[in-house]
Each structure stands twice: as C-alpha cells, then as structure tokens.
Write a protein that holds these residues in place. Structure first.
Motif, short mmCIF file in Angstrom:
data_model
loop_
_atom_site.label_atom_id
_atom_site.label_comp_id
_atom_site.label_asym_id
_atom_site.label_seq_id
_atom_site.Cartn_x
_atom_site.Cartn_y
_atom_site.Cartn_z
N PHE A 195 47.60 36.63 52.63
CA PHE A 195 48.22 36.07 53.82
C PHE A 195 49.42 35.18 53.51
O PHE A 195 50.34 35.08 54.31
N GLU A 196 49.39 34.53 52.36
CA GLU A 196 50.42 33.54 52.06
C GLU A 196 51.59 34.18 51.30
O GLU A 196 51.43 34.66 50.19
N PHE A 217 38.27 39.73 51.16
CA PHE A 217 38.99 38.49 50.86
C PHE A 217 38.09 37.26 50.88
O PHE A 217 37.10 37.23 51.59
N VAL A 218 38.47 36.27 50.10
CA VAL A 218 37.86 34.93 50.17
C VAL A 218 39.00 33.92 50.15
O VAL A 218 40.10 34.25 49.74
N ILE A 219 38.73 32.71 50.59
CA ILE A 219 39.74 31.66 50.49
C ILE A 219 39.34 30.79 49.30
O ILE A 219 38.23 30.26 49.25
N HIS A 259 42.38 35.18 48.31
CA HIS A 259 42.21 35.98 47.10
C HIS A 259 41.13 37.01 47.37
O HIS A 259 40.57 37.03 48.47
N HIS A 260 40.82 37.83 46.37
CA HIS A 260 39.75 38.81 46.56
C HIS A 260 38.42 38.26 46.09
O HIS A 260 38.35 37.41 45.21
N LYS A 261 37.39 38.81 46.69
CA LYS A 261 36.03 38.45 46.33
C LYS A 261 35.72 39.01 44.95
O LYS A 261 36.34 39.97 44.51
N ARG A 262 34.72 38.42 44.32
CA ARG A 262 34.27 38.97 43.04
C ARG A 262 33.49 40.26 43.24
O ARG A 262 32.76 40.38 44.21
N ARG A 263 33.60 41.19 42.31
CA ARG A 263 32.70 42.34 42.28
C ARG A 263 31.58 42.08 41.26
O ARG A 263 30.46 42.52 41.44
N TYR A 264 31.95 41.37 40.19
CA TYR A 264 31.01 41.12 39.08
C TYR A 264 30.76 39.63 38.92
O TYR A 264 31.40 38.80 39.57
N ASN A 268 46.88 34.93 37.73
CA ASN A 268 45.90 35.97 37.37
C ASN A 268 44.51 35.37 37.30
O ASN A 268 43.54 35.95 37.79
N ALA A 269 44.41 34.19 36.68
CA ALA A 269 43.11 33.54 36.54
C ALA A 269 42.52 33.23 37.93
O ALA A 269 41.32 33.43 38.16
N ASP A 270 43.36 32.80 38.85
CA ASP A 270 42.88 32.55 40.22
C ASP A 270 42.39 33.84 40.87
O ASP A 270 41.37 33.86 41.55
N ASN A 271 43.15 34.90 40.64
CA ASN A 271 42.77 36.17 41.28
C ASN A 271 41.54 36.82 40.64
O ASN A 271 40.80 37.52 41.32
N TYR A 272 41.36 36.61 39.35
CA TYR A 272 40.15 37.14 38.70
C TYR A 272 39.00 36.14 38.81
O TYR A 272 37.92 36.38 38.30
N ASP A 273 39.27 34.99 39.41
CA ASP A 273 38.31 33.88 39.50
C ASP A 273 37.84 33.49 38.09
O ASP A 273 36.66 33.30 37.83
#
Lengths: 219, 162
Positions: free
Chosen positions: A100-101, B94-96, B102-107, B137-142
């Motif tokens: 979204f951002e 998605f998650v915030i 960002h995207h939710k975790r699968r694993y 990347n780290a944020d997106n891969y959590d």
C-alpha cells in the motif's frame, strides 16, 4: 523534445506499469513520445541507439523484492555497456508497488539514481505508487476524482518536471514523490486477499493450499 | 542450513557447516509476475528451469547469504532473478509490520541475511542503497540483517570463509 517511455514490466499486456505510462502520456501533451517494452532481459542495439536520441527516459516498472526486477536490471546493465555518454539524457522512474505504501519503492528509485551516476545520464525524479495491484481494476474517472486521483496528480507533477528539465529551469534533481491509491488500506488488503482466493479457485486449487508448505519431491 | 545465492559460476569460498549453493548453472528465466507460485503451485515457481525451488530452500535455511557483484546498489541480475523467482517463500496474504504492509509468513524459520558485494568501483551511494535493500529484504522475509561487506574485486573474496 523526445521522451522515451519504457515499460519495464515482464507483462506485455494489462500491467500497472503500462497503465501508469498511459496516464503520464496524457499529461505530456504535444511532445514526441517513443515507446519501448523491456519485457525480457535484453536490449537490442537498435533500441539502445534510439534511446540515445531521446531527451528523457521514463522507466515504469513493478517493485520486485525491494528493487528493480532482475530482467530490467539486466537491461540497465546492457545500456550501461552501450551508453554513449554524449548527451544530457534525463532519467525518470515510476515504480508501482503491490504494497500500500509508495515509499516502499524508494530503494528501487535509488537503484535508478545510482545507475544514472554510472552511465552518465542525469537523474530527474521518480514516483513510488503504492497500491499498484489495484490500478488495473480501478476505473478511469474524471480527472481529480476517484481512487486513482493521488496517482494522477503525482504523474502530472512528473510530466511538468520532465518538461521543466528540458528547459533547464530545474538544475537539480527534484524530490521523489510517494503516493498511494485513495482507498483504505484495510480494504486494499481485503480485496487482495479475496483476489488470491479467487485465483486459487480459478486454477482448480483448494483455498487451504494457499499456505501450503511443499516438499522438493522431484529431486 | 546456510543458503548461498551467488553469480560466481566458479564459486569456491569455503563454507562452514551444512549449506546449499545456488549459482548460474544454465540460463535462468525471469519472473513473469504470474503469481503461479502463490495460486497455482503454492510454494514453488511454475517455471521449470532448475531454479523453481528456491522458495523451498529458503524455508530450510537459517542464513541466507548473497555473494554478488554490486549493480547500482542492487545484487546482480542473476541473483536478483533468483530472488524474484522465490517470493513463494512468503505467503500472498498481507500483514502490517512496523507500520507497513508486508506479506505473511508461510514458514516458521527466521532468516539472518548477509551480503558480500564485490565490484571495482562501488560508490558510497551504492553501499547505502545496498544496505537499505538488505534491511528491506529482512523486513519482507520477517528475518534479520546479519552482515554486509564490500570488496573491490571477486578475487578479494578468496580466503573469506562463510
């Protein structure tokens, strides 16, 4: 003035990158526009030559893993090799972001700016568009209205910057703009998640498999 | 397990412990944005060229290490294409997180990310971008950022142990 619009999406048809370029084109007015599609990782010699005749390049592409898609990065590297460095070509970027951002596209715009420093091109400015995943579904409404309004406004500012860049009114790079579609974030999230389930169903899959953890069985 | 993604065909850095190396072995096709890895064969890329399982490999690693030439602050086209083809590591929903989508975790695994960038003339601006991308990347891969290094040439990597 010649402006090269480069669609850097791997999708040839119906992608957000193309929609954004069409919108920009409408604001560019009577300018000569050359259109290119960088849908794979190669740039031909003819394309590189033609781009070198332009006064400005506008690259429109989707944000892939916080950066420029791999195939487009390969095109940029190809252009660096072929770069003629004999003209002050200005470069602008439009990055559509599935999140979204719009600010999440900042890193991809930085990559473009760094590319300019390496090639000798002049960085102009960029727009990071948040909620890009919804653009194809959003109807085109009267200018100044509807969920696409903030995006259109940013593209208008970009078009003005491109024109001003030519006349040297602007000596320094402009600030990048980061915008989102005018649509609540929670609804965008919900709409996307409904969309994944519909795609899953259309592909003949089960909804619970969306979170599947597959094994590498074929190896 | 350490997962190493490199553009060096003749990658020969010593690696401690269990690991897997993804390097150029045959042409790689680019991601076409079809979302098949989320909605057709969840967890796996639909393009069968030998690079379709990186998302699964990522689910088994504790460390993800990029060894790449620096291209304008990004990893190289090869390494980036491998990354683009591996978004199935995460879930489409998605998650915030930290106030951003960002995207939710699968694993469940948490990945520590490192990058070893080489190149003759990496500018300060490129280093700044590279760092920012790794953090994003780290944020997106959590996951987490472990280290980032820059070298003036691929030869300088010799003797470095991963």
């Amino acid at each position: 003035m010649k402006i090269a619009l480069i669609n850097g999406s791997p999708k040839v048809k119906s992608g957000a990158s193309g929609i954004l370029l069409e919108d920009l084109k409408a604001y560019l007015g009577e300018t000569e526009v050359l259109e290119f599609g960088f849908h794979t990782g190669a740039v031909t010699e003819e394309e590189a030559e033609a781009l070198n005749q332009a006064d400005a390049l506008v690259l429109s592409f989707p944000l892939y893993v916080d950066g420029v898609p791999g195939h487009l990065l390969s095109c940029l590297a190809g252009l660096e090799e072929a770069s003629f460095k004999n003209r002050e070509i200005r470069v602008y970027g439009i990055v559509n972001c599935g999140f979204f951002e719009g600010i999440q596209a900042e890193t991809a715009l930085q990559v473009l700016e760094n590319w300019c420093a390496k090639t000798g091109y002049v960085w102009g400015s960029g727009v990071g568009v948040g909620g890009g995943g919804a653009l194809a579904q959003m109807p085109k409404t009267k200018s100044g209205h509807g969920p696409r309004e903030p995006v259109e406004k940013a593209l208008k500012v970009l078009a003005d910057a491109i024109h001003a860049g030519k006349t040297q009114e602007i000596q320094r790079a402009q600030e990048n703009q980061y915008v989102s579609v005018a649509f609540p974030r929670f609804l965008y999230k919900l709409a996307a998640q409904t969309g994944w389930r519909q795609m899953m169903k259309a592909n003949g899959g089960k909804m619970r498999d969306l979170g599947k953890r597959p094994k590498i069985s074929e190896q | 397990m350490k997962l190493i993604i490199t553009d060096l065909v003749n990658f020969n850095m010593p690696v401690e412990g269990e690991h897997k190396i993804i390097r150029p072995q045959g042409d790689i096709r680019n991601c076409v944005g079809c979302f098949g890895c989320w909605t057709r064969t969840p967890g796996k890329c639909v393009i069968h060229d030998g690079y379709e399982n990186t998302g699964i490999d990522m689910s088994k690693c504790t460390e993800l290490i990029f060894v790449s030439r620096c291209y304008y602050g990004s990893v190289s086209p090869f390494v980036k294409t491998v990354q683009d083809r591996a978004i199935s590591y995460i879930h489409p929903d998605f998650v915030i997180r930290k106030g951003e989508m960002h995207h939710k975790r699968r694993y469940d695994n948490v990945i520590s990310l490192s990058a070893h960038f080489y190149g003759e003339n990496i500018t300060d601006a490129e280093k700044k971008t590279a760092r920012k991308i790794l953090e994003a990347n780290a944020d997106n891969y959590d996951g987490l950022v472990k280290d980032i290094y820059f070298y003036r040439s691929a030869e300088e990597l010799e003797g470095i142990s991963l």
